[in-house]
Design a protein around this motif. Structure first.
Motif, PDB file in Angstrom:
ATOM      1  N   ASP A  13       0.809  -1.219   0.000  1.00 31.19           N
ATOM      2  CA  ASP A  13       0.000   0.000   0.000  1.00 31.19           C
ATOM      3  C   ASP A  13       0.842   1.268   0.000  1.00 31.19           C
ATOM      4  OD1 ASP A  13       0.531  -1.026   2.751  1.00 31.19           O
ATOM      5  OD2 ASP A  13      -0.331   0.893   3.330  1.00 31.19           O
ATOM      6  N   LYS A  14       2.032   1.214   0.621  1.00 28.36           N
ATOM      7  CA  LYS A  14       2.874   2.410   0.690  1.00 28.36           C
ATOM      8  C   LYS A  14       3.284   2.886  -0.700  1.00 28.36           C
ATOM      9  CE  LYS A  14       3.103   3.092   5.133  1.00 28.36           C
ATOM     10  NZ  LYS A  14       2.451   4.280   5.724  1.00 28.36           N
ATOM     11  N   VAL A  15       3.653   1.967  -1.584  1.00 33.26           N
ATOM     12  CA  VAL A  15       4.068   2.352  -2.933  1.00 33.26           C
ATOM     13  C   VAL A  15       2.923   3.039  -3.666  1.00 33.26           C
ATOM     14  CG1 VAL A  15       4.892   1.507  -5.171  1.00 33.26           C
ATOM     15  CG2 VAL A  15       5.816   0.541  -3.058  1.00 33.26           C
ATOM     16  N   VAL A  16       1.706   2.532  -3.500  1.00 36.39           N
ATOM     17  CA  VAL A  16       0.533   3.160  -4.117  1.00 36.39           C
ATOM     18  C   VAL A  16       0.360   4.582  -3.573  1.00 36.39           C
ATOM     19  CG1 VAL A  16      -1.965   3.032  -4.433  1.00 36.39           C
ATOM     20  CG2 VAL A  16      -0.597   0.931  -4.478  1.00 36.39           C
ATOM     21  N   GLU A 279      22.882  -9.868  -5.216  1.00 39.27           N
ATOM     22  CA  GLU A 279      21.848 -10.030  -6.240  1.00 39.27           C
ATOM     23  C   GLU A 279      21.160  -8.699  -6.511  1.00 39.27           C
ATOM     24  OE1 GLU A 279      17.872 -11.618  -4.208  1.00 39.27           O
ATOM     25  OE2 GLU A 279      19.532 -13.027  -3.925  1.00 39.27           O
ATOM     26  N   VAL A 280      20.381  -8.676  -7.597  1.00 40.76           N
ATOM     27  CA  VAL A 280      19.667  -7.474  -8.003  1.00 40.76           C
ATOM     28  C   VAL A 280      18.211  -7.830  -8.278  1.00 40.76           C
ATOM     29  CG1 VAL A 280      19.489  -5.610  -9.699  1.00 40.76           C
ATOM     30  CG2 VAL A 280      21.751  -6.506  -9.059  1.00 40.76           C
ATOM     31  N   ASN A 281      17.293  -7.033  -7.733  1.00 44.86           N
ATOM     32  CA  ASN A 281      15.870  -7.164  -8.045  1.00 44.86           C
ATOM     33  C   ASN A 281      15.456  -5.942  -8.869  1.00 44.86           C
ATOM     34  OD1 ASN A 281      15.321  -9.548  -6.361  1.00 44.86           O
ATOM     35  ND2 ASN A 281      15.822  -8.167  -4.681  1.00 44.86           N
ATOM     36  N   PRO A 282      14.958  -6.138 -10.091  1.00 47.52           N
ATOM     37  CA  PRO A 282      14.629  -4.998 -10.968  1.00 47.52           C
ATOM     38  C   PRO A 282      13.248  -4.410 -10.689  1.00 47.52           C
ATOM     39  CG  PRO A 282      14.351  -7.045 -12.166  1.00 47.52           C
ATOM     40  CD  PRO A 282      14.830  -7.427 -10.794  1.00 47.52           C
ATOM     41  N   ARG A 283      13.039  -3.999  -9.449  1.00 51.56           N
ATOM     42  CA  ARG A 283      11.745  -3.451  -9.009  1.00 51.56           C
ATOM     43  C   ARG A 283      11.961  -2.706  -7.696  1.00 51.56           C
ATOM     44  NH1 ARG A 283      11.340  -6.615  -4.747  1.00 51.56           N
ATOM     45  NH2 ARG A 283      11.748  -8.847  -4.878  1.00 51.56           N
ATOM     46  N   PHE A 284      10.871  -2.145  -7.153  1.00 56.31           N
ATOM     47  CA  PHE A 284      10.922  -1.569  -5.811  1.00 56.31           C
ATOM     48  C   PHE A 284      11.161  -2.696  -4.808  1.00 56.31           C
ATOM     49  CE2 PHE A 284       8.587   1.984  -7.726  1.00 56.31           C
ATOM     50  CZ  PHE A 284       9.195   3.072  -7.100  1.00 56.31           C
ATOM     51  N   PRO A 289      10.141   1.850   1.510  1.00 51.34           N
ATOM     52  CA  PRO A 289       9.553   2.892   2.367  1.00 51.34           C
ATOM     53  C   PRO A 289      10.580   3.598   3.260  1.00 51.34           C
ATOM     54  CG  PRO A 289       8.067   1.034   2.261  1.00 51.34           C
ATOM     55  CD  PRO A 289       9.323   0.609   1.541  1.00 51.34           C
ATOM     56  N   HIS A 290      11.653   2.916   3.608  1.00 53.89           N
ATOM     57  CA  HIS A 290      12.722   3.539   4.390  1.00 53.89           C
ATOM     58  C   HIS A 290      13.318   4.713   3.612  1.00 53.89           C
ATOM     59  CE1 HIS A 290      16.583   2.707   6.988  1.00 53.89           C
ATOM     60  NE2 HIS A 290      16.063   3.891   7.222  1.00 53.89           N
ATOM     61  N   MET A 324      14.549   2.190  10.269  1.00 52.58           N
ATOM     62  CA  MET A 324      13.228   1.752   9.812  1.00 52.58           C
ATOM     63  C   MET A 324      12.832   0.515  10.605  1.00 52.58           C
ATOM     64  SD  MET A 324      12.021   0.002   6.208  1.00 52.58           S
ATOM     65  CE  MET A 324      12.862  -1.528   6.642  1.00 52.58           C
ATOM     66  N   MET A 325      11.599   0.500  11.123  1.00 53.53           N
ATOM     67  CA  MET A 325      11.067  -0.647  11.845  1.00 53.53           C
ATOM     68  C   MET A 325       9.684  -0.962  11.286  1.00 53.53           C
ATOM     69  SD  MET A 325      12.187   0.756  15.609  1.00 53.53           S
ATOM     70  CE  MET A 325      11.928   2.464  15.079  1.00 53.53           C
ATOM     71  N   LYS A 326       9.550  -2.094  10.634  1.00 55.08           N
ATOM     72  CA  LYS A 326       8.243  -2.466  10.091  1.00 55.08           C
ATOM     73  C   LYS A 326       7.344  -2.996  11.192  1.00 55.08           C
ATOM     74  CE  LYS A 326       9.545  -3.695   5.342  1.00 55.08           C
ATOM     75  NZ  LYS A 326       9.598  -4.789   4.340  1.00 55.08           N
ATOM     76  N   TYR A 327       6.039  -2.756  11.017  1.00 49.83           N
ATOM     77  CA  TYR A 327       5.065  -3.336  11.937  1.00 49.83           C
ATOM     78  C   TYR A 327       3.772  -3.573  11.177  1.00 49.83           C
ATOM     79  CZ  TYR A 327       3.234   1.467  12.257  1.00 49.83           C
ATOM     80  OH  TYR A 327       2.721   2.702  11.972  1.00 49.83           O
ATOM     81  N   ASN A 328       2.890  -4.358  11.746  1.00 48.16           N
ATOM     82  CA  ASN A 328       1.667  -4.765  11.060  1.00 48.16           C
ATOM     83  C   ASN A 328       0.564  -3.719  11.187  1.00 48.16           C
ATOM     84  OD1 ASN A 328       2.827  -7.201  10.317  1.00 48.16           O
ATOM     85  ND2 ASN A 328       2.115  -8.245  12.157  1.00 48.16           N
TER      86      ASN A 328
END
Length: 333
Positions: A13-16, A279-284, A289-290, A324-328
């Motif tokens: 949802d953050k990217v949106v 490695e590389v991921n070609p996306r967000f 969010p950090h 950055m600390m993720k939480y639900n």
């Protein structure tokens, strides 16, 4: 009017939200998913439920959305869909939509770990040694070219030659620990599953880099580096913002030589003062969010590119030591 289509939005949802803020009334964010229980689609200005990406007609459905919604740029948040976008770039361009993804060649390398290893080696960038042939692996260990621990796909090993402690990550993320013979374990695993690769274990501090390469100029315009403090289910759960000019220079050199454009996420390790590309991921990346919270606004850079403007480099333009600390969170509808 700049309209952005975010495919397979899922729980991101953050990217949106970031793209809605980046557009600031210039257009709409449209999100898709195959499930009505994907919370991120409800953050968009509009959403469309679509078939699974493996179902026949999926690509045609996405192209239809691009035509009907006058989509300017399209991106996906899941790996399997990135190849579909890259491989069908011309079809999207024909309907006036720019796929926000590197070219198919670069995407293919990202998703083939041995190909990435070969690319790093050919370009002179340090990376963990990899083996497709287990006999070559045995030979390297016997000759002292490689020492344990190693890692084999999702199997990590630590110990000395002969017997070794193996930690197997099960599907429910609980660890199973065994002490086994190295050669016997490798033979057993290779006999049960095709396509496994033996990889040198990177026994060092892991970092992640969110990188944006301007889609018009091809220049690296943004790098955000985070020191990973804790991982959960394969994603960065806690991290600290970090800077080092030597690392910025390495990433810029690597990205330029590989030919990437758009948004990529790089995993790296620091071992005894030396940097290794993993490695590389070609996306967000899941930890993007950090970067946004530290003022690194890649969605705004993407919007500028879609408007036909190049971006001014802003490498390292963020504070260090921010955690950055993720939480639900939940959504009730």
């Amino acid at each position: 009017m700049i309209n952005i289509l975010i495919l397979s939005a899922g729980t991101r949802d953050k990217v949106v939200q970031y793209f809605k803020e980046a557009l600031a009334g210039k257009g709409k964010v449209i999100a898709t998913d195959c499930s009505p229980y994907a919370p991120a689609i409800y953050e968009a200005d509009e959403y469309v439920l679509v078939p699974r990406i493996t179902e026949p007609g999926y690509l045609d459905k996405i192209l239809e959305i691009c035509r009907e919604k006058q989509i300017t740029g399209v991106l996906s948040l899941i790996d399997p869909e990135l190849s579909l976008l890259a491989d069908n770039k011309e079809r999207f361009l024909e309907v006036g939509t720019v796929p926000i993804v590197p070219d198919a060649k670069q995407v293919d390398i990202c998703f083939h770990k041995y190909a990435m290893y070969e690319a790093c080696k050919a370009l002179g960038f340090a990376t963990g040694r990899c083996f497709l042939d287990r006999k070559e692996f045995y030979h390297a260990v016997e000759n002292g070219e490689l020492t344990l621990p190693i890692q084999k796909n999702d199997v990590k090993t630590t110990g000395s030659v002969g017997t070794v402690t193996v930690v197997i990550k099960s599907t429910n993320y609980e660890d199973i620990t065994l002490t086994v013979n190295v050669n016997a374990t490798v033979e057993f695993l290779c006999s049960r599953e095709d396509g496994l690769m033996i990889q040198e274990f990177m026994n060092g501090q892991e970092y992640g880099a969110d990188v944006y390469i301007d889609m018009l100029s091809g220049e690296v315009v943004s790098i955000f580096v985070k020191k990973k403090l804790k991982m959960r289910a394969g994603e960065t759960d806690k991290a600290e913002s970090f800077q080092e000019e030597k690392l910025f220079a390495l990433i810029t050199d690597f990205v330029k030589k590989m030919g990437f454009r758009g948004i990529i996420d790089i995993d790296l390790f620091e071992i005894d003062g030396n940097w290794y590309i993993s490695e590389v991921n070609p996306r967000f990346g899941g930890g993007y969010p950090h970067a946004w919270a530290c003022g690194v606004r890649v969605p705004e850079m993407i919007v500028r590119n879609l408007e036909g403007q190049t971006n001014v480099p802003e490498i390292g333009n963020y504070p260090v030591g921010k955690i950055m600390m993720k939480y639900n969170e939940i959504m009730v509808r």
